[in-house]
Each structure stands twice: as C-alpha cells, then as structure tokens.
Design a protein around this motif. Structure first.
Motif, PDB file in Angstrom:
ATOM      1  N   ILE A   1      -3.990  39.050  29.682  1.00 21.16           N
ATOM      2  CA  ILE A   1      -4.824  39.005  28.477  1.00 21.16           C
ATOM      3  C   ILE A   1      -4.760  40.364  27.742  1.00 21.16           C
ATOM      4  O   ILE A   1      -4.587  40.444  26.528  1.00 21.16           O
ATOM      5  CB  ILE A   1      -6.267  38.636  28.860  1.00 21.16           C
ATOM      6  CG1 ILE A   1      -6.293  37.207  29.423  1.00 21.16           C
ATOM      7  CG2 ILE A   1      -7.173  38.726  27.639  1.00 21.16           C
ATOM      8  CD1 ILE A   1      -7.636  36.808  29.992  1.00 21.16           C
ATOM      9  N   LYS A   2      -4.969  41.452  28.508  1.00 21.14           N
ATOM     10  CA  LYS A   2      -4.934  42.767  27.875  1.00 21.14           C
ATOM     11  C   LYS A   2      -3.528  43.118  27.353  1.00 21.14           C
ATOM     12  O   LYS A   2      -3.382  43.825  26.355  1.00 21.14           O
ATOM     13  CB  LYS A   2      -5.379  43.832  28.880  1.00 21.14           C
ATOM     14  CG  LYS A   2      -6.846  43.728  29.247  1.00 21.14           C
ATOM     15  CD  LYS A   2      -7.207  44.864  30.226  1.00 21.14           C
ATOM     16  CE  LYS A   2      -8.702  44.786  30.588  1.00 21.14           C
ATOM     17  NZ  LYS A   2      -9.091  45.858  31.528  1.00 21.14           N
ATOM     18  N   ALA A   3      -2.508  42.595  28.065  1.00 19.85           N
ATOM     19  CA  ALA A   3      -1.126  42.922  27.646  1.00 19.85           C
ATOM     20  C   ALA A   3      -0.813  42.399  26.258  1.00 19.85           C
ATOM     21  O   ALA A   3      -0.117  43.038  25.469  1.00 19.85           O
ATOM     22  CB  ALA A   3      -0.136  42.375  28.654  1.00 19.85           C
ATOM     23  N   ARG A   4      -1.357  41.163  25.990  1.00 18.87           N
ATOM     24  CA  ARG A   4      -1.095  40.617  24.662  1.00 18.87           C
ATOM     25  C   ARG A   4      -1.699  41.513  23.572  1.00 18.87           C
ATOM     26  O   ARG A   4      -1.105  41.747  22.512  1.00 18.87           O
ATOM     27  CB  ARG A   4      -1.652  39.207  24.569  1.00 18.87           C
ATOM     28  CG  ARG A   4      -0.926  38.206  25.455  1.00 18.87           C
ATOM     29  CD  ARG A   4      -1.387  36.789  25.120  1.00 18.87           C
ATOM     30  NE  ARG A   4      -0.790  35.827  26.037  1.00 18.87           N
ATOM     31  CZ  ARG A   4      -1.378  35.348  27.127  1.00 18.87           C
ATOM     32  NH1 ARG A   4      -2.589  35.752  27.428  1.00 18.87           N
ATOM     33  NH2 ARG A   4      -0.761  34.473  27.889  1.00 18.87           N
ATOM     34  N   ILE A   5      -2.956  42.002  23.882  1.00 18.90           N
ATOM     35  CA  ILE A   5      -3.620  42.858  22.893  1.00 18.90           C
ATOM     36  C   ILE A   5      -2.890  44.203  22.767  1.00 18.90           C
ATOM     37  O   ILE A   5      -2.611  44.695  21.669  1.00 18.90           O
ATOM     38  CB  ILE A   5      -5.094  43.059  23.300  1.00 18.90           C
ATOM     39  CG1 ILE A   5      -5.822  41.703  23.320  1.00 18.90           C
ATOM     40  CG2 ILE A   5      -5.779  44.006  22.330  1.00 18.90           C
ATOM     41  CD1 ILE A   5      -7.217  41.767  23.909  1.00 18.90           C
ATOM     42  N   TRP A   6      -2.606  44.802  23.939  1.00 24.14           N
ATOM     43  CA  TRP A   6      -1.956  46.113  23.890  1.00 24.14           C
ATOM     44  C   TRP A   6      -0.523  46.046  23.327  1.00 24.14           C
ATOM     45  O   TRP A   6      -0.008  47.027  22.771  1.00 24.14           O
ATOM     46  CB  TRP A   6      -1.917  46.721  25.302  1.00 24.14           C
ATOM     47  CG  TRP A   6      -3.237  47.279  25.727  1.00 24.14           C
ATOM     48  CD1 TRP A   6      -4.148  46.723  26.542  1.00 24.14           C
ATOM     49  CD2 TRP A   6      -3.771  48.528  25.296  1.00 24.14           C
ATOM     50  NE1 TRP A   6      -5.251  47.504  26.704  1.00 24.14           N
ATOM     51  CE2 TRP A   6      -5.041  48.663  25.919  1.00 24.14           C
ATOM     52  CE3 TRP A   6      -3.370  49.550  24.454  1.00 24.14           C
ATOM     53  CZ2 TRP A   6      -5.862  49.769  25.740  1.00 24.14           C
ATOM     54  CZ3 TRP A   6      -4.185  50.634  24.287  1.00 24.14           C
ATOM     55  CH2 TRP A   6      -5.414  50.744  24.910  1.00 24.14           C
ATOM     56  N   LEU A   7       0.118  44.898  23.519  1.00 24.36           N
ATOM     57  CA  LEU A   7       1.494  44.777  22.984  1.00 24.36           C
ATOM     58  C   LEU A   7       1.520  44.907  21.461  1.00 24.36           C
ATOM     59  O   LEU A   7       2.366  45.580  20.876  1.00 24.36           O
ATOM     60  CB  LEU A   7       2.079  43.439  23.434  1.00 24.36           C
ATOM     61  CG  LEU A   7       3.523  43.164  23.004  1.00 24.36           C
ATOM     62  CD1 LEU A   7       4.444  44.217  23.617  1.00 24.36           C
ATOM     63  CD2 LEU A   7       3.948  41.773  23.424  1.00 24.36           C
TER      64      LEU A   7
ATOM     65  N   ASN B   1       0.710  48.518  20.658  1.00 23.55           N
ATOM     66  CA  ASN B   1       1.827  49.420  20.980  1.00 23.55           C
ATOM     67  C   ASN B   1       2.970  49.309  19.962  1.00 23.55           C
ATOM     68  O   ASN B   1       3.634  50.293  19.629  1.00 23.55           O
ATOM     69  CB  ASN B   1       2.341  49.117  22.384  1.00 23.55           C
ATOM     70  CG  ASN B   1       1.396  49.619  23.469  1.00 23.55           C
ATOM     71  OD1 ASN B   1       0.641  50.558  23.237  1.00 23.55           O
ATOM     72  ND2 ASN B   1       1.416  48.975  24.614  1.00 23.55           N
ATOM     73  N   GLU B   2       3.213  48.088  19.522  1.00 21.97           N
ATOM     74  CA  GLU B   2       4.307  47.923  18.534  1.00 21.97           C
ATOM     75  C   GLU B   2       4.021  48.690  17.232  1.00 21.97           C
ATOM     76  O   GLU B   2       4.884  49.400  16.715  1.00 21.97           O
ATOM     77  CB  GLU B   2       4.506  46.444  18.239  1.00 21.97           C
ATOM     78  CG  GLU B   2       5.152  45.685  19.377  1.00 21.97           C
ATOM     79  CD  GLU B   2       5.298  44.203  19.049  1.00 21.97           C
ATOM     80  OE1 GLU B   2       5.905  43.494  19.856  1.00 21.97           O
ATOM     81  OE2 GLU B   2       4.805  43.770  17.972  1.00 21.97           O
ATOM     82  N   SER B   3       2.751  48.550  16.742  1.00 25.40           N
ATOM     83  CA  SER B   3       2.406  49.282  15.509  1.00 25.40           C
ATOM     84  C   SER B   3       2.396  50.785  15.754  1.00 25.40           C
ATOM     85  O   SER B   3       2.906  51.574  14.937  1.00 25.40           O
ATOM     86  CB  SER B   3       1.039  48.819  15.005  1.00 25.40           C
ATOM     87  OG  SER B   3       0.042  49.040  16.007  1.00 25.40           O
ATOM     88  N   ALA B   4       1.844  51.220  16.909  1.00 28.71           N
ATOM     89  CA  ALA B   4       1.810  52.655  17.209  1.00 28.71           C
ATOM     90  C   ALA B   4       3.214  53.216  17.408  1.00 28.71           C
ATOM     91  O   ALA B   4       3.510  54.361  17.036  1.00 28.71           O
ATOM     92  CB  ALA B   4       0.955  52.903  18.457  1.00 28.71           C
ATOM     93  N   THR B   5       4.065  52.361  18.030  1.00 23.64           N
ATOM     94  CA  THR B   5       5.448  52.817  18.259  1.00 23.64           C
ATOM     95  C   THR B   5       6.166  53.079  16.931  1.00 23.64           C
ATOM     96  O   THR B   5       6.901  54.067  16.768  1.00 23.64           O
ATOM     97  CB  THR B   5       6.206  51.772  19.075  1.00 23.64           C
ATOM     98  OG1 THR B   5       5.512  51.554  20.307  1.00 23.64           O
ATOM     99  CG2 THR B   5       7.632  52.230  19.352  1.00 23.64           C
ATOM    100  N   LEU B   6       5.945  52.168  15.976  1.00 24.66           N
ATOM    101  CA  LEU B   6       6.586  52.378  14.670  1.00 24.66           C
ATOM    102  C   LEU B   6       6.089  53.664  14.006  1.00 24.66           C
ATOM    103  O   LEU B   6       6.863  54.452  13.462  1.00 24.66           O
ATOM    104  CB  LEU B   6       6.314  51.185  13.763  1.00 24.66           C
ATOM    105  CG  LEU B   6       7.014  49.882  14.159  1.00 24.66           C
ATOM    106  CD1 LEU B   6       6.543  48.731  13.262  1.00 24.66           C
ATOM    107  CD2 LEU B   6       8.525  50.040  14.068  1.00 24.66           C
ATOM    108  N   ILE B   7       4.757  53.885  14.077  1.00 29.01           N
ATOM    109  CA  ILE B   7       4.194  55.093  13.456  1.00 29.01           C
ATOM    110  C   ILE B   7       4.725  56.339  14.149  1.00 29.01           C
ATOM    111  O   ILE B   7       5.137  57.329  13.514  1.00 29.01           O
ATOM    112  CB  ILE B   7       2.656  55.043  13.516  1.00 29.01           C
ATOM    113  CG1 ILE B   7       2.140  53.872  12.666  1.00 29.01           C
ATOM    114  CG2 ILE B   7       2.053  56.359  13.045  1.00 29.01           C
ATOM    115  CD1 ILE B   7       0.671  53.598  12.830  1.00 29.01           C
TER     116      ILE B   7
END
Length: 847
Positions: A377-383, A386-392
């Motif tokens: 459950i948390k992985a879906r949220i953190w994924l 993380n994708e948006s933070a990774t781009l930034i």
C-alpha cells in the motif's frame, strides 16, 4: 488592388540633361579657343571637364545608394538571423513587390508598404522603429530615383539587399548572383534566366564597380567574351549571354587576373587576417568595402573562436584521460588488497552466518507476510512521490553538476597554468646558473692566458729597447753627414719646384677657365637650339590644334544634327502614340456609352451595330466554352463577348490610326531626305574650295623650302680658334662675314663634324670639334694621331720632356719601313735623317 501613383510632371530625362551639358561644354570650348590666352593646360582641363563631372556624379550616386541601402538592411535584418531566415524574408519581400507591381518599377507608396510588410510585427504603427524604417526607405527611394520620375526598379533594389545579406561571398559568386538577379524573370531563380546582351553588362556592373573603373572592367569582359565565342574566322552575330557562357567568361585568365589575391589584409594583425582581392581594393567604393570588411572580420573571429574552443576541449579531454588512468590503477590496487582480506575473513564468518540465518529465517517469514501487505500500500504512494521527486532532483542535480564542472574546469586550468609557470621558472633558473658558471670559468682561463702573454711581451720589449739604443747611436753619426748634403740639394730643388708649382697653378686655373668657356658656349648653343625647337614645336602644335578644332567643328555638326533629328523623331512618334492611345480609349468609352445609355439617333445606330456583333460573338464564346468543357450561362457569355467586342473595336481604331501615322512619317522622311541632299551638295562645294586653298598653302611652303636650300648650299660655316667664334664663307665670291646671312632666316648652316688641333695662350695643344662644341686635352679615339716624337717645350721643366706628336697623321706621310703614319713636319724630319744615314757609309768609303 494596385496602389500606383503616376507622376505626370517629370523633370529632365537623362538624354536631355546630357544634351544640355554637351551644348554648354561646346560653348565654353569655343570661347576659350577664340580667346588669345589659350594654353595647352586649359584646353586639356576643358577636354576632361565633361567626362570627369559625369564620373564624379555617378560615383557619388553609387556611394549614396550603398549607404542608404546598408542602413535599411540593418533595420530590417538582425545580426543573429541565419542565412535561411534572411533568404526567407527576401523571398517574402519579392512576393510583396510582385503582388503590388508586376512590372519592374514600383512607386513610392507601394515601396513603403512592402518595406513595412517585410518588417512584420516589429514595425508597429507609431513606434520609433516605424519612423526609422520610413526615413530609411525614403532616403533609399530618393537615391534610386535620381531623375525624379517617381518610380524605381524594385529588382535592382532586391539585388542590393541580396549582396548585403551575404557580403562574404567571393567576387565571382557576387557577379554570378548579379547576373541571375538582372537576367531572370523573377530575380531569384537561375533556371528562368532570359539572358543579358553584351552591351547591357554595364547594368550588372553598375552596383559593384566604380564609374571611374567601369571602362576597364567592360574592356576585360569584352576580351573574355571574344576568347570564349570567337575561334578562327568564325563570326558571332548573337551577343546575348547565358549563365553558362557568363561562367566561362569568369573562368578566363583575363578576368581571373582581376580576382588575384593581394598582400594586404583586414583584421587585428596576424590573429584574424582576411585576404582581399585586387577587384575589391580597386573597384569597390568605400561603403561597400567597409560592409565586406565588417562581415569578413566577424566571420574570421567566429571561426577563430570555434577553433579555440575545440582545442581547449581536446586539451581538457586529454588531461581528464590521464587522471582517469591514474585513478583506475589505484582502484585496481585497492581492490586486490580488499579481495585478499575478504578471502581470509570469509572462512571464519561462514559458520557463524549459517547458524544465524537459520534463526532469522523463521522470524523473517512471519514479518515478511505482515509487512508485505502494508508495504505494497505504501509502495504505491511512495512510488508516485519518488517519480516526481526523482524528476525534480534529476534536473537540479544536472544543473548543479554543470556548474560544478565549469568551476572545476576553471580551477583545474588555473592550477595547471600555475604549475607549468613554476616548473618553467625552476628550469630557467637552473639553465641561467649553468651558463653563468660557464662564462665565469671561460673568463678565468682568458685572464690566465693574458697574464702569460703580457710577461712574454715585456721580455721581448726590453730586449728590443736595448738593440734600438745601440743602433740609434750608430745612425746619428751617419744622419749628420747626409743631412748637410741633402740640405744643399733641397735648396736647389725647392727653387725649381716653387717655379714649376706656380706655373702649374696658373696652368690649372687657365685650363678650368678654357673648359668653362667652351662648356658655356655649348650650353648657350644647346639652349638656343632648344628654344628654336620649342618655338617651332609650339607653332606646329598651334597649327595642329587649329586644324583639330576645325575638324572637330566640322565633325560635330553632323552628329548634333543626327541627334536632334532622332530626338525630334522620337518626340513626334511619342506624340502620335499618345494620341492613338487617347483615341482608342475614347472610342471604347463611346461604344460602351452607346451600349448603355444612347442619347441620339446616331448613338442608337451604333448600339444596334455593336449588339449584332456581340450577339454573333456570344455564340463563339459558348462554343469555345463547350469545347473546353466549361459550364457557362448565356448572360456570362454576353459579358465576355461585350468585353471582347470593345477590345476588337479599340484595336481596329488603333490599326487605322497607325496607318495614318505611317503615311505622315513617310511624307516627313521624304522632306528630310530632300533637305539632306541640298546640305550635302553645299558641303561638297565647300570641301572643293578648301582643297584649292590647301594646295596653294603647300605650294608656297615648298617654294620657300627650295629657296632656303639653295642659299644654304652656297655658304659654309667655319670656326676661328683665335677669336673663338664662327664665321660664314661664300663659296662662289669668297666673302667672309661674322654674321649669318639674312636669307637663311631662323635656320642655320651645320658645321662640318671634324676635330681640329688648336693652341692656347701657353702654347698647350688641345683638340676641338666645332660641330659638337666639345674640347679635349687628349686625342679622340676615332682620329689617327701622328706616330712621331717631339719635345714638349710648352712644359717649363728641366730637362725638357719628350712625348708623342699632338698633330694629326697625314694620308700621304707613311713610313714604308714600319707602316706608321706621320704628320708633314715629323715626316720631313724623318726623311732628312734617313738621307743623312744613307750618305754616311759612302763618305767613309771615299776616305
């Protein structure tokens, strides 16, 4: 809708202005010639006045055009634009011109509209740029419209913009582009070229070549055309040039010699050199040359900066590669050491790890199942986060990495430069120290050698002084004995030398005076001859100038008449053509008025005739539309038929009026021919009278020449060596006179070219040529001198010196024993001596 404004009130055209300047020039020329103060400089200045004024005016016109077009080019195009964008804007400008004005001329309002459309959104109404563009376009239009016609050639204006868009092209490419713009129908495509006549090459060269150099370039192009087209005895009647033929002409050596490179360069010394051509230096004006300078200098700077960036990148990559290789070698050594430690520890820890794994497996399985559910459950949220933070983070880290890279590169470059400067300083100090030690050792060895040499020279000097002291005592006694004897001889010799020196000084002064006298005499005669020749030449030049003026006056009458007749004929034809156009337009308007609103019976009759023709024409229009499968209504066909009938009526009226014009022109030409025949008859009679006058003048000159020749043959001119002057002898009567006979006039009798022997006041001999007025103290090379020997009694010396005889050899005085020629005196003396020698043996025999 076309926005054309025609100017009906035009100023003088070019032909009228040239005719006015020529008439003014002829009037001033005749006024100067008829005056008494005419000089050759004034005539030459007046002769070059007309052409120099036109050339200066055309050069100023070219300079003004380039200045204004260059300013407008800077306003329309930006420096940062690429070549593709510039060509696109030029194509749009061409489309605007072609849409408004299909012909080659454009009016002032349409020109401003096209320029503003080309500027686009940047040229907003009321802005400062709009005012600048309008002022620049007004200046360009006025510079092109030099005759105030209100119309300019927009294709020629586009050619100037084409040149300024790419000023770095070579001279050959610029000439080729000019040929394409002038000859093609659209001004841009070389495949739609119509060709240019050889006589119209000045139109292509006018924007590029100064007017003062136009004749030279045109002559070079004519030679190139002859080399390309003419071969052997083949004659070429077609002088139209195509693009391929023009390229061949540019490849000829006659033209390539103009494009040769020169030693001059533009730019900052040897850093950004830009070579130039002879064409650009001699034939481009100042504004065009400055534009090419700026463009080529910017291109050279860009190329130099690009090469510097590439070289720096290559150096940085090499430095980074060396650092990477060093770090790789270090990592390999550390990795080998870690591998050895790991293998030693693995055997001890393997057993403890196995027991710990068994205990942990069970606990991990329980935790894994519970945490797996929550973790998914948390992985879906953190994924998603993380994708948006990774781009930034990726974009920010890339920016920071680039900034860090630039900083490291600058620090690394400064460090490398500092290290290199320190190393070079240490090496330079070591090298300087070695050289100083070498020089010190060399100086020490030189000092030791000098000390040894000084000691040896001092011993030699002491020995020499002892020897000289003993020899001096022996020499003093001998000198005292000889001194008294030489003193007595010197007194006698001094008395003789003083007398001889005084004589030589007097002699040298007299020789200089005599030489200066003859030199002054020769200079006076040369000056007299030059003055006489100059007077004669001035008379000949004045007569030649008078004849030339008369011939030019005679020759200039006919061309002026022809030019006036041509101008009158052109004006007459222009008036007739204007009348024809007005009559045709009036006829078309009359028929259109009769078809729409007839006012009387005659107009109604005209309407019925026109309607019959229109009705008959409607059937033809419909048949033509059916043959081409075009759907057309009868009303539409009636409108088309009406336009065609009105056009046909106008053309019939034009043909009728052209017939009337041809008949009037035939009658006018017949009257002109009769007038010309009368003028030719009067001219032939004037030429016959001039020939009779010329024959009388020539016969009088010949009689004067023959009389002068007879007088010159009767007299002889000789030179008197005693009085140093010429005198004249009459061969028939024997009379002698110091003055020249008056019958000879300004001419003189030539003296015989021969050398004579003369004596001066000191009885010294010298040789003199009366024809050249030249004197020599030594015998000439082309004269045979007596081979005898005499005493030179004119030298005040004791004993008297003997030397060669200064007299000339006589033809009959030849010694048969040795074949040498003698003078009469030496030959007589030699003959007497030989006779005495012959008599001596006989005298002894008798004894």
């Amino acid at each position: 809708m076309s926005m054309i404004i025609s100017s009906k009130h035009r100023n003088l055209t070019t032909n009228k202005r040239e005719q006015y300047n020529r008439i003014r020039y002829q009037h001033e020329y005749k006024k100067f010639v008829s005056s008494s103060e005419v000089s050759s400089n004034l005539l030459e200045q007046l002769g070059e006045c007309y052409s120099s004024i036109n050339i200066n005016r055309e050069e100023t016109f070219q300079e003004t055009i380039w200045q204004h077009v260059s300013k407008l080019n800077h306003l329309i195009f930006c420096k940062e634009w690429s070549t593709f964008r510039r060509s696109k804007v030029l194509k749009e400008l061409y489309d605007h011109f072609f849409r408004l004005e299909i012909n080659r001329c454009v009016s002032r309002p349409n020109f401003d509209v096209c320029i503003k459309l080309c500027c686009g959104e940047s040229c907003k109404p009321g802005s400062a740029k709009e005012r600048s563009v309008l002022l620049a376009s007004e200046a360009v239009f006025k510079s092109f419209d030099s005759h105030h016609r209100g119309m300019i050639s927009w294709r020629l204006f586009l050619f100037y913009l084409h040149f300024l868009s790419e000023p770095t092209l070579s001279c050959e490419e610029q000439l080729r582009k000019a040929f394409i713009v002038i000859s093609s129908s659209d001004g841009l495509d070389a495949e739609i070229s119509n060709g240019v006549d050889l006589q119209d090459l000045a139109t292509i060269l006018f924007p590029l070549v100064k007017s003062s150099s136009m004749d030279f370039v045109l002559s070079a192009l004519d030679d190139a055309w002859a080399l390309v087209n003419v071969s052997g005895n083949k004659q070429v009647n077609n002088t139209t040039l195509s693009l391929n033929l023009f390229d061949k002409m540019l490849n000829q050596m006659v033209i390539k010699r103009l494009f040769a490179r020169t030693n001059s360069s533009w730019g900052r010394g040897a850093i950004f050199p830009v070579l130039v051509c002879r064409w650009e230096e001699e034939f481009y004006n100042i504004t065009l040359l400055n534009a090419i300078k700026r463009a080529r200098l910017e291109q050279a700077v860009k190329e130099k900066l690009g090469r510097d960036v590439c070289r720096k990148r290559r150096q940085m990559f090499q430095c980074w590669l060396e650092i990477f290789r060093h770090q790789t070698s270090l990592r390999n050594a550390v990795r080998a050491m870690n591998y050895m430690v790991t293998m030693n520890m693995k055997s001890r820890g393997h057993r403890a790890l196995t027991s710990w794994k068994i205990k942990q497996l069970s606990a991990c399985d329980i935790q894994r199942i519970g945490r797996g559910f929550l973790g998914r459950i948390k992985a879906r949220i953190w994924l998603m986060m993380n994708e948006s933070a990774t781009l930034i983070q990726t974009h920010s880290r890339m920016y920071l990495a680039r900034m860090k890279l630039h900083q490291l590169l600058s620090v690394y470059t400064s460090a490398v430069i500092k290290v290199q400067s320190l190393i070079r300083g240490v090496l330079a100090r070591r090298l300087a120290l070695r050289r100083i030690m070498t020089l010190v050792e060399k100086a020490r060895m030189d000092n030791a050698n000098k000390m040894k040499r000084y000691a040896w020279e001092r011993g030699v000097w002491c020995l020499t002084m002892l020897q000289s002291h003993s020899r001096r005592k022996n020499a003093v006694t001998l000198v005292n004995q000889l001194r008294q004897q030489r003193r007595r001889e010197a007194e006698v010799r001094h008395a003789m030398d003083s007398r001889n020196a005084a004589f030589r000084r007097e002699r040298k002064l007299y020789q200089r005076q005599l030489e200066e006298f003859y030199r002054q005499m020769r200079d006076d005669q040369d000056t007299k001859k030059q003055n006489e020749a100059k007077i004669l030449q001035d008379k000949i030049r004045l007569r030649t100038l008078q004849r030339r003026l008369k011939n030019e006056e005679i020759k200039s009458q006919e061309p002026d008449k022809v030019l006036e007749e041509n101008l009158a004929t052109d004006n007459w034809k222009r008036d007739w053509l204007a009348k024809i156009e007005v009559a045709v337009a009036r006829t078309r308007d009359h028929y259109a008025h009769c078809l729409d609103r007839p006012a009387n019976r005659s107009e109604k009759k005209t309407r019925s005739i026109a309607r019959k023709r229109i009705k008959h024409r409607v059937t033809e229009v419909l048949a033509r539309a059916d043959s081409k499968n075009i759907p057309m209504e009868r009303n539409e066909a009636g409108v088309i038929a009406r336009k065609e009938i009105l056009h046909m009526i106008g053309e019939e009226e034009r043909a009728r009026l052209h017939d009337q014009m041809n008949k009037a022109f035939t009658k006018r030409e017949h009257d002109k021919e009769m007038t010309r025949i009368k003028d030719e008859t009067a001219e032939r009679e004037a030429q016959a009278r001039a020939k009779v006058y010329a024959v009388s003048v020539l016969s009088a000159a010949c009689r004067r020449w023959l009389a002068r020749k007879r007088v010159v043959e009767r007299y002889e001119k000789k030179y008197d060596g005693e009085y140093h002057a010429f005198y004249y002898v009459n061969k028939q009567s024997g009379d002698v006179s110091w003055t020249k006979p008056k019958a000879i006039g300004n001419f003189d009798i030539p003296v015989k070219d021969e050398w004579t022997l003369l004596r001066d006041l000191h009885n010294f001999p010298y040789y003199f040529n009366a024809s050249k007025i030249e004197m020599r103290w030594i015998p000439p090379l082309n004269v045979e001198i007596c081979g005898g020997t005499v005493e030179h009694s004119w030298w005040l010396e004791h004993p008297v010196r003997t030397g060669p005889c200064p007299n000339f050899a006589h033809d009959g005085c030849i010694n048969e024993a040795d074949g040498i020629r003698y003078c009469k005196v030496c030959f007589d003396r030699l003959t007497k001596t030989v006779k005495l020698k012959d008599q001596l043996p006989a005298y002894h025999t008798r004894e």
